[in-house]
Design a protein around this motif. Structure first.
Motif, PDB file in Angstrom:
ATOM      1  N   ARG A 162       0.856  -1.175   0.000  1.00 42.22           N
ATOM      2  CA  ARG A 162       0.000   0.000   0.000  1.00 42.22           C
ATOM      3  C   ARG A 162       0.899   1.233   0.000  1.00 42.22           C
ATOM      4  O   ARG A 162       1.320   1.693  -1.036  1.00 42.22           O
ATOM      5  CB  ARG A 162      -0.947  -0.025   1.205  1.00 42.22           C
ATOM      6  CG  ARG A 162      -2.063   1.004   1.095  1.00 42.22           C
ATOM      7  CD  ARG A 162      -3.061   0.923   2.217  1.00 42.22           C
ATOM      8  NE  ARG A 162      -4.152   1.864   1.991  1.00 42.22           N
ATOM      9  CZ  ARG A 162      -5.072   2.149   2.887  1.00 42.22           C
ATOM     10  NH1 ARG A 162      -5.051   1.575   4.078  1.00 42.22           N
ATOM     11  NH2 ARG A 162      -6.029   3.018   2.612  1.00 42.22           N
ATOM     12  N   ASP A 183      -0.469   5.391  -2.068  1.00 50.08           N
ATOM     13  CA  ASP A 183      -1.803   4.790  -2.167  1.00 50.08           C
ATOM     14  C   ASP A 183      -2.752   5.442  -1.172  1.00 50.08           C
ATOM     15  O   ASP A 183      -3.919   5.723  -1.481  1.00 50.08           O
ATOM     16  CB  ASP A 183      -1.738   3.287  -1.882  1.00 50.08           C
ATOM     17  CG  ASP A 183      -1.116   2.480  -3.007  1.00 50.08           C
ATOM     18  OD1 ASP A 183      -0.288   3.042  -3.759  1.00 50.08           O
ATOM     19  OD2 ASP A 183      -1.431   1.281  -3.118  1.00 50.08           O
ATOM     20  N   ARG A 184      -2.255   5.672   0.041  1.00 51.61           N
ATOM     21  CA  ARG A 184      -3.096   6.277   1.083  1.00 51.61           C
ATOM     22  C   ARG A 184      -3.428   7.733   0.749  1.00 51.61           C
ATOM     23  O   ARG A 184      -4.553   8.189   0.989  1.00 51.61           O
ATOM     24  CB  ARG A 184      -2.385   6.172   2.436  1.00 51.61           C
ATOM     25  CG  ARG A 184      -2.248   4.728   2.957  1.00 51.61           C
ATOM     26  CD  ARG A 184      -1.386   4.678   4.211  1.00 51.61           C
ATOM     27  NE  ARG A 184      -1.245   3.333   4.749  1.00 51.61           N
ATOM     28  CZ  ARG A 184      -2.071   2.782   5.637  1.00 51.61           C
ATOM     29  NH1 ARG A 184      -3.116   3.464   6.070  1.00 51.61           N
ATOM     30  NH2 ARG A 184      -1.845   1.573   6.092  1.00 51.61           N
ATOM     31  N   ALA A 231      -3.616   8.914  -2.263  1.00 50.52           N
ATOM     32  CA  ALA A 231      -4.587   8.828  -3.354  1.00 50.52           C
ATOM     33  C   ALA A 231      -5.998   8.629  -2.813  1.00 50.52           C
ATOM     34  O   ALA A 231      -6.972   9.176  -3.363  1.00 50.52           O
ATOM     35  CB  ALA A 231      -4.215   7.687  -4.307  1.00 50.52           C
ATOM     36  N   ALA A 232      -6.121   7.850  -1.727  1.00 49.22           N
ATOM     37  CA  ALA A 232      -7.443   7.653  -1.122  1.00 49.22           C
ATOM     38  C   ALA A 232      -7.972   8.963  -0.541  1.00 49.22           C
ATOM     39  O   ALA A 232      -9.164   9.275  -0.669  1.00 49.22           O
ATOM     40  CB  ALA A 232      -7.362   6.576  -0.038  1.00 49.22           C
ATOM     41  N   HIS A 233      -7.071   9.751   0.105  1.00 50.85           N
ATOM     42  CA  HIS A 233      -7.481  11.078   0.590  1.00 50.85           C
ATOM     43  C   HIS A 233      -7.952  11.943  -0.571  1.00 50.85           C
ATOM     44  O   HIS A 233      -8.971  12.637  -0.482  1.00 50.85           O
ATOM     45  CB  HIS A 233      -6.306  11.774   1.279  1.00 50.85           C
ATOM     46  CG  HIS A 233      -5.958  11.271   2.639  1.00 50.85           C
ATOM     47  ND1 HIS A 233      -6.748  11.500   3.744  1.00 50.85           N
ATOM     48  CD2 HIS A 233      -4.879  10.571   3.094  1.00 50.85           C
ATOM     49  CE1 HIS A 233      -6.179  10.959   4.817  1.00 50.85           C
ATOM     50  NE2 HIS A 233      -5.048  10.385   4.436  1.00 50.85           N
ATOM     51  N   ALA A 293      -9.084  11.014  -3.518  1.00 49.82           N
ATOM     52  CA  ALA A 293     -10.312  10.514  -4.128  1.00 49.82           C
ATOM     53  C   ALA A 293     -11.535  10.884  -3.301  1.00 49.82           C
ATOM     54  O   ALA A 293     -12.621  11.110  -3.861  1.00 49.82           O
ATOM     55  CB  ALA A 293     -10.229   9.001  -4.303  1.00 49.82           C
ATOM     56  N   ALA A 294     -11.375  10.963  -1.980  1.00 47.72           N
ATOM     57  CA  ALA A 294     -12.506  11.348  -1.129  1.00 47.72           C
ATOM     58  C   ALA A 294     -12.954  12.772  -1.439  1.00 47.72           C
ATOM     59  O   ALA A 294     -14.138  13.099  -1.339  1.00 47.72           O
ATOM     60  CB  ALA A 294     -12.123  11.218   0.339  1.00 47.72           C
ATOM     61  N   TYR A 321      -5.194   7.351 -10.612  1.00 50.45           N
ATOM     62  CA  TYR A 321      -3.906   7.330  -9.893  1.00 50.45           C
ATOM     63  C   TYR A 321      -2.953   6.334 -10.527  1.00 50.45           C
ATOM     64  O   TYR A 321      -3.324   5.217 -10.874  1.00 50.45           O
ATOM     65  CB  TYR A 321      -4.185   6.967  -8.428  1.00 50.45           C
ATOM     66  CG  TYR A 321      -3.033   6.446  -7.619  1.00 50.45           C
ATOM     67  CD1 TYR A 321      -1.825   7.148  -7.507  1.00 50.45           C
ATOM     68  CD2 TYR A 321      -3.157   5.241  -6.913  1.00 50.45           C
ATOM     69  CE1 TYR A 321      -0.780   6.654  -6.730  1.00 50.45           C
ATOM     70  CE2 TYR A 321      -2.119   4.755  -6.126  1.00 50.45           C
ATOM     71  CZ  TYR A 321      -0.938   5.458  -6.051  1.00 50.45           C
ATOM     72  OH  TYR A 321       0.106   4.973  -5.271  1.00 50.45           O
ATOM     73  N   PRO A 324      -8.078   4.724  -7.512  1.00 52.75           N
ATOM     74  CA  PRO A 324      -7.187   4.318  -6.416  1.00 52.75           C
ATOM     75  C   PRO A 324      -7.512   2.957  -5.818  1.00 52.75           C
ATOM     76  O   PRO A 324      -6.616   2.246  -5.369  1.00 52.75           O
ATOM     77  CB  PRO A 324      -7.402   5.425  -5.371  1.00 52.75           C
ATOM     78  CG  PRO A 324      -7.780   6.614  -6.176  1.00 52.75           C
ATOM     79  CD  PRO A 324      -8.605   6.079  -7.313  1.00 52.75           C
ATOM     80  N   GLY A 325      -8.760   2.550  -5.846  1.00 56.40           N
ATOM     81  CA  GLY A 325      -9.135   1.259  -5.264  1.00 56.40           C
ATOM     82  C   GLY A 325      -8.806   0.072  -6.125  1.00 56.40           C
ATOM     83  O   GLY A 325      -8.924  -1.065  -5.690  1.00 56.40           O
TER      84      GLY A 325
END
Length: 267
Positions: free
Chosen positions: A30, A34-35, A37-39, A41-42, A49, A256-257
Motif C-alpha cells: 500500500r 496509495d493512502r 490517493a485515497a485522501h 479521491a474522497a 492514480y 485508487p481502489g
C-alpha cells in the motif's frame, strides 16, 4: 495552502513511494502514495492514480526512468520523493541529488502539474550507526526546501515533528515507514495541499506505550546490522539493487481502489 480539483495523480520515487513497509510482495504493497490517493479521491471523485516508483532507485534514476512516463500521463498532481538511497551511498553529492529533484519539479510544474514532496527525518536516534549521514540529510532537506520554493512545489515538512522519530513509525529495518508511518506521511501531504478535512494531527505524538523491556543497546545494534545492514552492503558490493528486475506497480492511471500489481516485474 494550495487547494484544487485533481483528476490525475502520479507518484514518482523509490521504495517509500512504492510502499515498502506497508504490506508485502505477497499481499501487495500500500504505502503513503496509495493512502494519499485515497485522501484525494474522497475530495475528488473520479480521481485516477498511477504509481511509477521502484525500490532501490537513486534520484537520477527516478528522473531518467519515471519523469517521461509521468509526463505522458498528464498529471494535474504529482509527488516526487527520492534521495534517501543517494544519502546512503559512499559518494553522496547533495547538489547533484537536489539538481535531479529540481529538474523534476521544474518539468512537471511547467507541464501544469501541482507538485508535492517531503523532507526526510534524521533517524540517527533510532539507528546510531547512521549518525554519520545526519549532516547529509539536513543538507538535502535544505536544498529540497529551496528548490521547492523556486518552483511553487508544496513541501510536507515531515522532517520536523518529533513524532516521526517514534520507532512505531518505522519497520524493523528502521529505513522504511511502517503502516502507521505511511498513514502519517499521507496525512501530511493531504494537509500540505489543503485537502478538505485535513489538519496537523499527523504531527501529534502517538499514544504512550509501555516501557520497553531492558536489553543491551549494543546487542540490538548488532542484530540490526546482521539482519539489514549486512545484506544491504552485500548488494552494494555485488552492484545489485533491491529493485533489479522490477517495474512500477501501477504504471497506468486507474481508480485508487483498483488492485495494483504484486511482486517482481509487476505491471
Amino acid at each position: 495552502m494550495p487547494n484544487g480539483e485533481y483528476l490525475r495523480y502520479v507518484a514518482l520515487g523509490d521504495s517509500q513511494t512504492e510502499g515498502l513497509g506497508d504490506g508485502d510482495d505477497t499481499v501487495g504493497l500500500r504505502g503513503f502514495a496509495d493512502r494519499f490517493a485515497a485522501h484525494l479521491a474522497a475530495a475528488n471523485p473520479g480521481l485516477q492514480y498511477a504509481n511509477l516508483a521502484v525500490r532501490g532507485r537513486l534520484a537520477g534514476q527516478v528522473r531518467a526512468e519515471q519523469l517521461g512516463p509521468a509526463l505522458d500521463l498528464r498529471p494535474d498532481l504529482a509527488t516526487v520523493v527520492a534521495g534517501v538511497n543517494d544519502i546512503l551511498r559512499p559518494k553522496f553529492d547533495a547538489a547533484e541529488v537536489a539538481a535531479h529533484l529540481e529538474e523534476m519539479f521544474a518539468v512537471l510544474t511547467a507541464a501544469g502539474a501541482h507538485v508535492a514532496t517531503v523532507t526526510f527525518p534524521d533517524l540517527s536516534v533510532l539507528v546510531p550507526l547512521a549518525r554519520p549521514v545526519a549532516p547529509r540529510i539536513a543538507d538535502l532537506n535544505d536544498r529540497i526546501r529551496a528548490a521547492a520554493a523556486r518552483h511553487g512545489v508544496t513541501v510536507a515538512d515531515t522532517a520536523r515533528p518529533a513524532a516521526v522519530r517514534d520507532p512505531r513509525m518505522w519497520t524493523t529495518d528502521r529505513l522504511h515507514a511502517s503502516p502507521v508511518g505511511h498513514a502519517r506521511i499521507a496525512a501530511a501531504l493531504a494537509h500540505a495541499v489543503g485537502l478538505p478535512g485535513s489538519d496537523d494531527t499527523w504531527t501529534h505524538p502517538l499514544p504512550p506505550r509501555p516501557p520497553a523491556a531492558g536489553g543491551s543497546t549494543v546487542a540490538a545494534e548488532l542484530r540490526w546490522a546482521a539482519a539489514f545492514l549486512g545484506p544491504w552492503l552485500g548488494r552494494r558490493l555485488r552492484g545489485r539493487s533491491s529493485g533489479d528486475g522490477r517495474t512500477a506497480k501501477r504504471p497506468h492511471l486507474s481508480p485508487p481502489g483498483a488492485v495494483s500489481g504484486k511482486g517482481p516485474g509487476a505491471v
